[in-house]
Structure formats: C-alpha cells, structure tokens
Design an enzyme around this catalytic site. Structure first.
Site, PDB file in Angstrom:
ATOM      1  N   ASP A  94       2.702  -1.518   0.394  1.00 36.99           N
ATOM      2  CA  ASP A  94       3.769  -0.525   0.287  1.00 36.99           C
ATOM      3  C   ASP A  94       3.269   0.786   0.914  1.00 36.99           C
ATOM      4  OD1 ASP A  94       6.189   0.536  -0.565  1.00 36.99           O
ATOM      5  OD2 ASP A  94       5.505   0.931  -2.615  1.00 36.99           O
ATOM      6  N   ILE A 277      11.309  -1.522  -6.766  1.00 41.08           N
ATOM      7  CA  ILE A 277      11.407  -1.029  -8.141  1.00 41.08           C
ATOM      8  C   ILE A 277       9.997  -0.850  -8.697  1.00 41.08           C
ATOM      9  CG2 ILE A 277      12.170  -1.615 -10.476  1.00 41.08           C
ATOM     10  CD1 ILE A 277      14.525  -3.161  -9.033  1.00 41.08           C
ATOM     11  N   SER A 279       9.118   2.577 -10.837  1.00 39.25           N
ATOM     12  CA  SER A 279       9.188   3.435 -12.031  1.00 39.25           C
ATOM     13  C   SER A 279       9.727   2.702 -13.259  1.00 39.25           C
ATOM     14  CB  SER A 279      10.074   4.661 -11.761  1.00 39.25           C
ATOM     15  OG  SER A 279       9.510   5.465 -10.760  1.00 39.25           O
TER      16      SER A 279
END
Ligand SMILES: [Zn+2]
Length: 331
Positions: A94, A277, A279
């Site tokens: 990421d 996704i 958090s």
C-alpha cells in the site's frame, strides 16, 4: 528472489476483471498483527471471498517486512486449513513511495504493489509509475498507480475540485504507464477524521453527515476508461457504534467521521473494484479491547482481550464483504 506464485498468492488481474464485470469490489484490508491477519482470513474463507491483504510503509516499520511476508504465506496455508481449497489472496504493498521499495516487495514475494506518485508533478508520476510497471510485469506482479490527491484530515481545501482526479488525464496516464489499476480521488480521505465538522452537516441527533462522494467524476472516468479497474482509498466508514463504545469506555474520539456505506456500495457496483479499509479494523479492535478492560480490570493475559478484539474485527470484515462490497461467494 521469491516469487509470490511459490507462496500460493495471486495477483489482482483476474480478480479485478471479474469484479468489474460482476459489479462488486474486492476488499483490501490493511494488517500489521497476527490477530488482524487471522480475522481477515477467517472472514474471507467463511464468506468465500477473494481478499487483498495490504501492507503499508508503517506496517513494514512496525512489524518488519520479512515477518509480514511470512504471515501472508501463513495466511494462504491457514485458509486451506480452514477448508478453502483454492484461496485467492493477494499480498499488496500500500502506498509504495519509491521504485526501490516496490522492487524489494516484488523480490520478496508480493503479488501486487502500489506506486504512489500522486504528490509528484504529472510527468514525474508517469515516469516513476512506468519504471515500476516495467519491473513488476517481468514477474507478473500487478501495479496500482494513483492520479489525483486524496485529502487528509490536515488538508484545508479537502473538498476542492482541484484535488479530484482529472478525467481528461486518465487515458494518457494509464496508456503511458501500463498500470493495471488506478486509485482515484473523488472525495474519500485517509484516517478516522475524514472531514472537519464544518465540511459536514449534522442530523437530528447531532451526528456528522459527510459531504457525498463525487460520483460525477467517477462516471466521467469510467466513460474514458470503460472496464478499467478503479481503486478507492480512504474508504473506512468509521462505524458509529464502535466509536460510541470507545468513547463510553474511556476513549476520546469526538466527531470521528467516515464514508457512508451506502455510497461505497454504490461505488462497488461501478468500475470501482478495490476498496481500501484500514481505520475500521483499528476501531473494531480498540472498541473490543477498551470494553474488555473496563469489564475485566483483573485481566492481563493478552489472549483474554485479543480474542474479543479478533472476533470483533472478523465480524466487521464479514459485514463489509457481504453488505458493502458484495464479494462473497465469488471464489
Ligand atoms: Zn491510501
């Protein structure tokens, strides 16, 4: 050099093609701990969903890149042990920030990498992305690029048009770089405080309602690049019940706000085929641990409080897969 294929991992090519055609999105969950990894695999196996397990720069620093790679290898074996004959698990970098970081991930068994040149001038973003694509494709590793700037919580002009991806650039960018998927900016944002209260409206109970995503920009991009895989970053919904539990048991997260799930569901039906996704998993873990400590002040064995934390994350992952992304039963 370790190929991801030896580890039983897959790249994103086929899974994205199917997701775009099928009108659903693949979940991309970040992980840094064993409990997150176990919860992700359990949720994916139980719902028969393909899944992207992604590693950020922060995760590499926290957990060590080698350990994370072995955890992903373990995830494949664990999925098989849980009864999934052919798990489709991607190990993805990421926000890779340099060619060297991407290369080191490709060389150590990642099946997909993101090169994020979005903060650079357009031509530099193209040159860097192209360099990563050329290296990655030699090993059949897929590459996600980013065009447009995602606002963070610090950014004063988060909602301004100029931050959005410019639809007129996407054909040139994807053609010249050869990237396999494109992260775009249409109003999502990183973190648990995606919008400032003054950017939102409040409902009758005083809860913040964030500004809607720029679906017009998304549709304009889809028109330019029909069927091309589009990625949404910063797409946690910041579930209010988890925030309430955290605040009830000693936490302090006033006015935390995310992207409403109806909007993500809407996006998943389009060319958006990967939704990030992170958090929400942190919130689910923290809420369960805070509640456990409040109810069992005598507990000090990590297994006592990490078990409900893992269960709560798994519940959240399953909810996202089934009710938001629609990637269940797609293996
Ligand atoms: Zn991101």
């Amino acid at each position: 050099m370790v190929s991801y294929k030896e580890l039983g991992l897959v790249n994103t090519r086929e899974m994205f093609a199917k997701a775009v055609k099928g009108g659903y999105a693949i979940p991309a969950f970040n992980f840094n701990t064993m409990e997150q990894m176990q919860a992700i695999v359990q949720a994916a196996v139980e719902t028969k969903s393909p899944v992207i397990m992604q590693v950020s720069k922060g995760a590499r620093k926290y957990a060590n890149p080698t350990i994370l790679r072995y955890m992903a290898q373990g995830a494949v074996e664990y999925a098989k042990e849980l009864g999934c004959a052919n798990p489709q698990i991607v190990l993805h970098l990421d926000h890779g920030d340099s060619f060297e970081t991407c290369k080191s991930c490709i060389d150590s068994g990642f099946s997909s990498v993101m090169i994020d040149g979005s903060s650079k001038p357009y031509e530099e973003n193209i040159a860097l992305t192209k360099q990563v694509v050329e290296y990655a494709h030699k090993y059949d590793v897929t590459v996600e690029a980013e065009l447009g700037v995602l606002a963070g919580v610090e950014d004063e002009v988060a909602a301004e048009e100029s931050h959005y991806t410019k639809p007129e650039e996407v054909i040139d960018f994807s053609t010249r770089t050869g990237c396999d998927s494109l992260a775009i900016s249409i109003g999502t944002s990183h973190g648990a405080y995606k919008f400032k209260p003054e950017q939102c409206t409040r409902n009758a109970e005083g809860k913040l309602i964030p500004p809607p995503l720029a679906f017009d920009v998304l549709h304009a991009i889809e028109e330019k690049l029909p069927g091309f895989p589009i990625v949404l970053h910063g797409s946690s919904s910041v579930p209010q019940d988890e925030v309430d539990t955290i605040n009830k048991f000693g936490g302090k997260l006033p006015d935390a706000v995310g992207i409403p799930e109806e909007q993500l569901r809407e996006a998943a039906k389009s060319a958006v085929c990967k939704i990030n996704i992170d958090s929400d998993s942190r919130l689910a873990m923290t809420a369960a641990i805070r509640q456990h400590f409040a109810e069992h002040p005598d507990h000090f064995d990590p297994r006592q409080y990490l078990t409900p934390a893992r269960d709560n994350m798994k519940k959240m992952y399953i909810h996202k897969i089934v009710n938001v992304l629609g990637s269940n039963d797609k293996l």
